[in-house]
Design an enzyme around this catalytic site. Sequence first.
Site, PDB file in Angstrom:
ATOM      1  N   HIS A   1       0.850  -1.190   0.000  1.00  0.00           N
ATOM      2  CA  HIS A   1       0.000   0.000   0.000  1.00  0.00           C
ATOM      3  C   HIS A   1       0.888   1.244   0.000  1.00  0.00           C
ATOM      4  O   HIS A   1       1.950   1.247   0.622  1.00  0.00           O
ATOM      5  CB  HIS A   1      -0.917  -0.003   1.232  1.00  0.00           C
ATOM      6  CG  HIS A   1      -1.990   1.031   1.137  1.00  0.00           C
ATOM      7  ND1 HIS A   1      -1.766   2.360   1.416  1.00  0.00           N
ATOM      8  CD2 HIS A   1      -3.287   0.939   0.748  1.00  0.00           C
ATOM      9  CE1 HIS A   1      -2.887   3.043   1.214  1.00  0.00           C
ATOM     10  NE2 HIS A   1      -3.829   2.198   0.815  1.00  0.00           N
TER      11      HIS A   1
ATOM     12  N   GLU B   1       0.718   3.879   1.587  1.00  0.00           N
ATOM     13  CA  GLU B   1       1.036   4.387   2.931  1.00  0.00           C
ATOM     14  C   GLU B   1       2.191   3.602   3.548  1.00  0.00           C
ATOM     15  O   GLU B   1       2.975   4.144   4.315  1.00  0.00           O
ATOM     16  CB  GLU B   1      -0.229   4.343   3.813  1.00  0.00           C
ATOM     17  CG  GLU B   1      -1.206   5.442   3.410  1.00  0.00           C
ATOM     18  CD  GLU B   1      -2.673   5.123   3.627  1.00  0.00           C
ATOM     19  OE1 GLU B   1      -2.987   4.193   4.395  1.00  0.00           O
ATOM     20  OE2 GLU B   1      -3.510   5.813   3.010  1.00  0.00           O
TER      21      GLU B   1
ATOM     22  N   GLU C   1      -3.891   2.311  -7.158  1.00  0.00           N
ATOM     23  CA  GLU C   1      -4.273   3.377  -6.236  1.00  0.00           C
ATOM     24  C   GLU C   1      -3.394   4.595  -6.485  1.00  0.00           C
ATOM     25  O   GLU C   1      -2.282   4.684  -5.931  1.00  0.00           O
ATOM     26  CB  GLU C   1      -4.091   2.911  -4.786  1.00  0.00           C
ATOM     27  CG  GLU C   1      -4.980   1.747  -4.404  1.00  0.00           C
ATOM     28  CD  GLU C   1      -5.306   1.754  -2.914  1.00  0.00           C
ATOM     29  OE1 GLU C   1      -6.493   1.652  -2.594  1.00  0.00           O
ATOM     30  OE2 GLU C   1      -4.387   1.886  -2.082  1.00  0.00           O
TER      31      GLU C   1
ATOM     32  N   GLY D   1      -7.659   9.309   0.019  1.00  0.00           N
ATOM     33  CA  GLY D   1      -8.075  10.113   1.168  1.00  0.00           C
ATOM     34  C   GLY D   1      -8.174  11.597   0.878  1.00  0.00           C
ATOM     35  O   GLY D   1      -8.272  12.411   1.785  1.00  0.00           O
TER      36      GLY D   1
ATOM     37  N   SER E   1     -10.452   7.338  -3.038  1.00  0.00           N
ATOM     38  CA  SER E   1     -11.692   8.104  -2.925  1.00  0.00           C
ATOM     39  C   SER E   1     -12.845   7.504  -3.728  1.00  0.00           C
ATOM     40  O   SER E   1     -13.653   8.228  -4.305  1.00  0.00           O
ATOM     41  CB  SER E   1     -11.460   9.566  -3.322  1.00  0.00           C
ATOM     42  OG  SER E   1     -10.485  10.153  -2.472  1.00  0.00           O
TER      43      SER E   1
HETATM   44  P1  13P Z   1      -9.746   6.272   0.398  1.00  0.00           P
HETATM   45  O1  13P Z   1     -10.893   5.487  -0.178  1.00  0.00           O
HETATM   46  O2  13P Z   1      -9.993   6.776   1.772  1.00  0.00           O
HETATM   47  O3  13P Z   1      -9.262   7.324  -0.560  1.00  0.00           O
HETATM   48  O4  13P Z   1      -8.528   5.226   0.564  1.00  0.00           O
HETATM   49  C1  13P Z   1      -8.177   4.426  -0.517  1.00  0.00           C
HETATM   50  C2  13P Z   1      -7.168   3.430  -0.069  1.00  0.00           C
HETATM   51  O5  13P Z   1      -6.051   3.781   0.248  1.00  0.00           O
HETATM   52  C3  13P Z   1      -7.588   2.037   0.012  1.00  0.00           C
HETATM   53  O6  13P Z   1      -6.501   1.186   0.233  1.00  0.00           O
END
Ligand code: 13P
Length: 252
Positions: free
Chosen positions: A94, A96, A166, A172, A211
């Site tokens: 991911h 993050e 992503e 987010g 999102s």
């Molecule tokens: P959001 O839907 O909050 O943008 O997050 C997406 C995400 O990172 C799913 O792994």
Amino acid sequence: MRQKLVVGNWKMNGGFAFNAALLNDIKSGLNQANCGVAVCVPAPYLAQCQLALSGSKIAWGAQDVSAHESGAYTGEISATMLRDFSCDYVIVGHSERRSYHGETDNLVVQKTQRALAAGLTPIVCVGETLQEREAGQTDVVVSRQVNAVLEAIDVAEVERIVLAYEPVWAIGTGKTATPQMAQEVHASLRATLAKKESGAAVKVQILYGGSMKPDNAQELLAMPDIDGGLIGGAALKAADFLAIVQAASGGR
Ligand code: 13P
């Protein structure tokens, strides 16, 4: 024909009471789901998920896994431990984790291999930053990320992975890739898969994440190479998550 798949990524959210209510609401609202549904929850709540979801149509999984098999790796959780809680899925790479924890393509490859070896389905995340998109580097970045994995796994394993596109700038932020933008990247990811194994390329589910919400899910999911969603914020509200599941169920 690929079945659509909607996966909630709860990230570092939840608590016993919150989870119990959310899982219960999702379970009871999931009458007509004509797609795969899963939730990837914080590791301490895997047992709660297993109890709440066993026998339901909802699968569960984790958000990360160790690259190591076992041993002196304080704080790490192995793929076989995740299997002990009957996880089907684990998210790897991911953005993050890549950006806040310095995960490299190589580490993502090792985690993917561990997941596959333990019988888990890795949801391998790829995606470009805003800066990379603006520099016209989207394809270069996502193909580098996915090729690292494809080069390291057996041809027979390709169809056992799920990919998630992503775009980092859409996570987010409330900014979503347009369906056309996302479709372009998904098609190019499928072409990359086809170079490795053409049979698997038509089977691998490529999810979109960033999102995705009830009001944009339908048009994203209508795209030929968007096979589902990896949902962050909207996965924490049962009504929103269920609306996205419904949008996925009405698809092809
Ligand atoms: P959001 O839907 O909050 O943008 O997050 C997406 C995400 O990172 C799913 O792994």
